[in-house]
Design a protein around this motif. Structure first.
Motif, PDB file in Angstrom:
ATOM      1  N   GLY A 174       0.823  -1.204   0.000  1.00 39.74           N
ATOM      2  CA  GLY A 174       0.000   0.000   0.000  1.00 39.74           C
ATOM      3  C   GLY A 174       0.853   1.248   0.000  1.00 39.74           C
ATOM      4  O   GLY A 174       2.088   1.181   0.083  1.00 39.74           O
ATOM      5  N   ASN A 175       0.220   2.405  -0.113  1.00 36.72           N
ATOM      6  CA  ASN A 175       0.909   3.692  -0.094  1.00 36.72           C
ATOM      7  C   ASN A 175       0.261   4.616   0.927  1.00 36.72           C
ATOM      8  O   ASN A 175      -0.966   4.634   1.070  1.00 36.72           O
ATOM      9  N   LEU A 176       1.090   5.377   1.624  1.00 39.56           N
ATOM     10  CA  LEU A 176       0.613   6.383   2.569  1.00 39.56           C
ATOM     11  C   LEU A 176       0.936   7.777   2.041  1.00 39.56           C
ATOM     12  O   LEU A 176       1.886   7.952   1.277  1.00 39.56           O
ATOM     13  N   THR A 177       0.146   8.759   2.477  1.00 36.41           N
ATOM     14  CA  THR A 177       0.491  10.149   2.188  1.00 36.41           C
ATOM     15  C   THR A 177       1.675  10.533   3.080  1.00 36.41           C
ATOM     16  O   THR A 177       1.999   9.835   4.045  1.00 36.41           O
ATOM     17  N   GLU A 178       2.287  11.651   2.762  1.00 36.64           N
ATOM     18  CA  GLU A 178       3.424  12.098   3.562  1.00 36.64           C
ATOM     19  C   GLU A 178       3.003  12.349   5.009  1.00 36.64           C
ATOM     20  O   GLU A 178       3.720  11.997   5.949  1.00 36.64           O
ATOM     21  N   GLU A 179       1.829  12.948   5.187  1.00 40.93           N
ATOM     22  CA  GLU A 179       1.343  13.242   6.541  1.00 40.93           C
ATOM     23  C   GLU A 179       1.128  11.957   7.334  1.00 40.93           C
ATOM     24  O   GLU A 179       1.579  11.832   8.470  1.00 40.93           O
ATOM     25  N   ASP A 180       0.466  10.957   6.708  1.00 40.96           N
ATOM     26  CA  ASP A 180       0.189   9.713   7.414  1.00 40.96           C
ATOM     27  C   ASP A 180       1.453   8.895   7.640  1.00 40.96           C
ATOM     28  O   ASP A 180       1.540   8.129   8.607  1.00 40.96           O
ATOM     29  N   SER A 181       2.440   9.042   6.754  1.00 44.58           N
ATOM     30  CA  SER A 181       3.688   8.287   6.927  1.00 44.58           C
ATOM     31  C   SER A 181       4.429   8.709   8.188  1.00 44.58           C
ATOM     32  O   SER A 181       5.233   7.949   8.722  1.00 44.58           O
ATOM     33  N   LEU A 182       4.167   9.923   8.672  1.00 40.86           N
ATOM     34  CA  LEU A 182       4.802  10.406   9.901  1.00 40.86           C
ATOM     35  C   LEU A 182       4.122   9.849  11.146  1.00 40.86           C
ATOM     36  O   LEU A 182       4.657   9.939  12.243  1.00 40.86           O
ATOM     37  N   ILE A 183       2.943   9.273  10.941  1.00 43.33           N
ATOM     38  CA  ILE A 183       2.151   8.775  12.063  1.00 43.33           C
ATOM     39  C   ILE A 183       2.254   7.267  12.202  1.00 43.33           C
ATOM     40  O   ILE A 183       2.427   6.733  13.290  1.00 43.33           O
ATOM     41  N   VAL A 184       2.163   6.567  11.071  1.00 43.13           N
ATOM     42  CA  VAL A 184       2.133   5.104  11.074  1.00 43.13           C
ATOM     43  C   VAL A 184       3.535   4.545  11.297  1.00 43.13           C
ATOM     44  O   VAL A 184       4.504   5.023  10.720  1.00 43.13           O
ATOM     45  N   GLU A 185       3.643   3.511  12.129  1.00 43.19           N
ATOM     46  CA  GLU A 185       4.922   2.881  12.433  1.00 43.19           C
ATOM     47  C   GLU A 185       4.844   1.379  12.187  1.00 43.19           C
ATOM     48  O   GLU A 185       3.758   0.781  12.230  1.00 43.19           O
ATOM     49  N   ALA A 186       5.998   0.777  11.920  1.00 44.08           N
ATOM     50  CA  ALA A 186       6.067  -0.677  11.747  1.00 44.08           C
ATOM     51  C   ALA A 186       5.609  -1.372  13.023  1.00 44.08           C
ATOM     52  O   ALA A 186       5.886  -0.910  14.126  1.00 44.08           O
ATOM     53  N   GLY A 187       4.876  -2.470  12.869  1.00 42.51           N
ATOM     54  CA  GLY A 187       4.377  -3.223  14.011  1.00 42.51           C
ATOM     55  C   GLY A 187       2.951  -2.869  14.403  1.00 42.51           C
ATOM     56  O   GLY A 187       2.361  -3.562  15.240  1.00 42.51           O
ATOM     57  N   GLU A 188       2.386  -1.826  13.790  1.00 39.82           N
ATOM     58  CA  GLU A 188       1.016  -1.432  14.135  1.00 39.82           C
ATOM     59  C   GLU A 188       0.004  -2.376  13.485  1.00 39.82           C
ATOM     60  O   GLU A 188       0.238  -2.946  12.415  1.00 39.82           O
ATOM     61  N   LEU A 243      -2.121  17.733  12.625  1.00 38.71           N
ATOM     62  CA  LEU A 243      -3.126  16.887  11.988  1.00 38.71           C
ATOM     63  C   LEU A 243      -4.291  17.700  11.437  1.00 38.71           C
ATOM     64  O   LEU A 243      -4.722  18.679  12.039  1.00 38.71           O
ATOM     65  N   ALA A 244      -4.803  17.267  10.291  1.00 35.08           N
ATOM     66  CA  ALA A 244      -6.052  17.815   9.763  1.00 35.08           C
ATOM     67  C   ALA A 244      -7.199  16.994  10.345  1.00 35.08           C
ATOM     68  O   ALA A 244      -7.101  15.773  10.482  1.00 35.08           O
ATOM     69  N   TYR A 245      -8.294  17.671  10.673  1.00 37.22           N
ATOM     70  CA  TYR A 245      -9.422  16.991  11.308  1.00 37.22           C
ATOM     71  C   TYR A 245     -10.700  17.663  10.816  1.00 37.22           C
ATOM     72  O   TYR A 245     -11.175  18.637  11.392  1.00 37.22           O
ATOM     73  N   GLY A 246     -11.252  17.114   9.725  1.00 40.02           N
ATOM     74  CA  GLY A 246     -12.437  17.731   9.136  1.00 40.02           C
ATOM     75  C   GLY A 246     -12.133  19.135   8.667  1.00 40.02           C
ATOM     76  O   GLY A 246     -11.220  19.372   7.886  1.00 40.02           O
ATOM     77  N   LYS A 247     -12.894  20.129   9.159  1.00 42.98           N
ATOM     78  CA  LYS A 247     -12.669  21.528   8.768  1.00 42.98           C
ATOM     79  C   LYS A 247     -11.702  22.223   9.715  1.00 42.98           C
ATOM     80  O   LYS A 247     -11.518  23.442   9.639  1.00 42.98           O
ATOM     81  N   TRP A 248     -11.066  21.430  10.605  1.00 44.50           N
ATOM     82  CA  TRP A 248     -10.121  21.990  11.561  1.00 44.50           C
ATOM     83  C   TRP A 248      -8.697  21.551  11.238  1.00 44.50           C
ATOM     84  O   TRP A 248      -8.475  20.497  10.646  1.00 44.50           O
ATOM     85  N   ILE A 249      -7.734  22.348  11.658  1.00 48.05           N
ATOM     86  CA  ILE A 249      -6.319  22.019  11.488  1.00 48.05           C
ATOM     87  C   ILE A 249      -5.608  22.247  12.814  1.00 48.05           C
ATOM     88  O   ILE A 249      -5.810  23.279  13.472  1.00 48.05           O
ATOM     89  N   GLU A 250      -4.817  21.293  13.215  1.00 48.06           N
ATOM     90  CA  GLU A 250      -4.079  21.416  14.471  1.00 48.06           C
ATOM     91  C   GLU A 250      -2.934  22.417  14.304  1.00 48.06           C
ATOM     92  O   GLU A 250      -2.236  22.423  13.299  1.00 48.06           O
ATOM     93  N   ILE A 251      -2.745  23.251  15.322  1.00 43.82           N
ATOM     94  CA  ILE A 251      -1.640  24.207  15.350  1.00 43.82           C
ATOM     95  C   ILE A 251      -0.696  23.814  16.489  1.00 43.82           C
ATOM     96  O   ILE A 251      -1.058  23.863  17.665  1.00 43.82           O
ATOM     97  N   LYS A 252       0.508  23.401  16.110  1.00 40.60           N
ATOM     98  CA  LYS A 252       1.476  22.960  17.114  1.00 40.60           C
ATOM     99  C   LYS A 252       2.281  24.107  17.705  1.00 40.60           C
ATOM    100  O   LYS A 252       2.806  24.008  18.809  1.00 40.60           O
ATOM    101  N   ALA A 253       2.407  25.198  16.953  1.00 37.27           N
ATOM    102  CA  ALA A 253       3.176  26.340  17.457  1.00 37.27           C
ATOM    103  C   ALA A 253       2.705  27.599  16.734  1.00 37.27           C
ATOM    104  O   ALA A 253       2.319  27.557  15.570  1.00 37.27           O
ATOM    105  N   GLY A 254       2.732  28.733  17.444  1.00 42.13           N
ATOM    106  CA  GLY A 254       2.377  30.023  16.858  1.00 42.13           C
ATOM    107  C   GLY A 254       1.083  30.597  17.367  1.00 42.13           C
ATOM    108  O   GLY A 254       0.895  31.810  17.347  1.00 42.13           O
ATOM    109  N   ILE A 255       0.167  29.725  17.815  1.00 42.31           N
ATOM    110  CA  ILE A 255      -1.134  30.170  18.308  1.00 42.31           C
ATOM    111  C   ILE A 255      -1.431  29.464  19.629  1.00 42.31           C
ATOM    112  O   ILE A 255      -1.190  28.263  19.768  1.00 42.31           O
ATOM    113  N   ARG A 256      -1.971  30.220  20.567  1.00 43.31           N
ATOM    114  CA  ARG A 256      -2.372  29.651  21.850  1.00 43.31           C
ATOM    115  C   ARG A 256      -3.897  29.553  21.931  1.00 43.31           C
ATOM    116  O   ARG A 256      -4.607  30.239  21.176  1.00 43.31           O
TER     117      ARG A 256
END
Length: 379
Positions: A220-234, A331-344
């Motif tokens: 199979g193939n993963l997107t770049e975003e999902d490849s950062l999440i999925v790990e071997a053994g899952e 992470l993208a989540y529906g119409k929302w996007i996670e902000i890890k830095a820059g916004i509180r």
């Protein structure tokens, strides 16, 4: 009279032009006086949970291809044909290497010659020793005895040299025997011969290709975003669009190097089956990987995010003017996007910025009605 009319016309035209310019200026001035309305949305905190989905195809768990290697010689005998079942160790085809055969014959001949020399000098030592033992003890025979001992020592040295040459030749013959054994190409896989191409040349199609008979895996193939999440053994849940009532379990076993495509990079991965199955090679499947959970993530509306030269940012409003803030997304989540830095949490960003907005532009933030504010609340 004509000149008067001309001057009169020019005067009228000038007055009209001045009046028109004044009207345009007044309109522009009123336009400048107006400021653009923008709406703000606060950054919120929520738990993100989503499932990674990917498409996959069933392939043999093992696929072994053998290519012609000119350095080994030429293919003399093909031992299998398409459809044959093989096991590890089955001879598939054999090379003929005339240069290797000639080298073996040459070494074997040298071995015989050195063996004859070794035997000759050993026998000579025995003969010389017997002659020396038969001599008396007088001075004349003592001199002859010394000469025989010298000849005996020389014979011993020649015998030892011949033995050393023989040992060296044996090592070379052992190595050549291993190379000769490697001329018989054997399978490492238990499976079925998929194809045989006896006329194949080096660098072309495989001369023999083997695939596992019953054991399969999924590519199979993963997107770049999902490849950062999925790990071997899952764990993976495997679904078939053709058999909606069935599902299987698998495990992510390995990842391969990214491949570039028209829609960006794809990240190939392999799923190993964890249970018996009746899947067929070439069958297309849906892969459902374990849910991704991010607790207390800071999110903003996806529509608030702007990218410039690949870098994301948002607009905020400070004292009636737009300010640009760089952010780092997650992470993208529906119409929302996670902000890890820059916004509180509770920071407010422009919810629907247009391309006409620029930093330090004066804007107006109209009061939002309470019922409207509930529409954008995450669930």
């Amino acid at each position: 009279m004509n000149k008067k009319n001309i001057f009169l016309g020019i005067g009228v035209f000038s007055v009209l032009l001045l009046a028109l310019n004044g009207w345009i200026f007044s309109k522009d001035k009123s336009a400048f006086a107006r400021v653009q309305n923008v709406h703000l949305a606060p950054a919120k905190v929520m738990d993100i949970k989503r499932t990674v989905m990917a498409k996959g195809v069933v392939v043999p768990a093992e696929n072994e291809a053998f290519y012609v290697q000119d350095r080994l010689g030429y293919v003399k005998v093909m031992e299998v044909k398409a459809g044959d079942e093989v096991t590890p160790g089955t001879v598939l085809f054999t090379y003929e290497n005339p240069e290797l055969e000639e080298e073996v014959r040459s070494l074997e001949q040298k071995k015989e010659e050195t063996a004859v020399k070794e035997t000759y000098y050993k026998d000579l030592q025995t003969k010389l020793q017997a002659q020396a033992d038969a001599l008396g003890t007088d001075k004349k025979e003592e001199t002859k005895k010394n000469q025989l001992e010298k000849e005996q020592a020389k014979a011993k040295m020649e015998s030892e040299l011949a033995a050393a040459r023989n040992s060296s030749i044996d090592e070379q013959l052992t190595k050549l025997a291993e190379e000769k054994e490697n001329l018989s190409i054997k399978s490492n896989t238990q499976g079925v011969v998929k194809s045989v191409n006896q006329g194949a040349s080096e660098g072309s199609m495989p001369i023999v290709e083997i695939v596992s008979k019953d054991d399969v895996q999924i590519k199979g193939n993963l997107t770049e975003e999902d490849s950062l999440i999925v790990e071997a053994g899952e764990n993976v849940v495997i679904l078939s669009p053709a058999m909606e009532d069935k599902q299987w379990k698998g495990t992510v076993s390995q990842f391969q190097d990214a491949k570039k495509g028209n829609e960006g990079s794809a990240f190939p991965f392999t799923v190993k089956m964890d249970q018996a199955n009746n899947l067929k090679i070439g069958q297309h499947l849906q892969l459902k990987l374990k849910p991704v959970i991010r607790e207390k993530a800071v999110v903003i509306p996806m529509s608030s995010l702007i990218k410039s030269k690949g870098k994301p940012f948002v607009y905020t409003v400070q004292e009636g003017y737009l300010k640009k803030w760089a952010v780092r997304t997650g992470l993208a989540y529906g119409k929302w996007i996670e902000i890890k830095a820059g916004i509180r949490p509770e920071d407010k960003v422009v919810s629907d910025p247009t391309s006409y907005l620029t930093e330090n532009t004066e804007v107006n933030v109209p009061t939002k009605k309470a019922k409207d504010s509930k529409k954008d609340a995450p669930h």
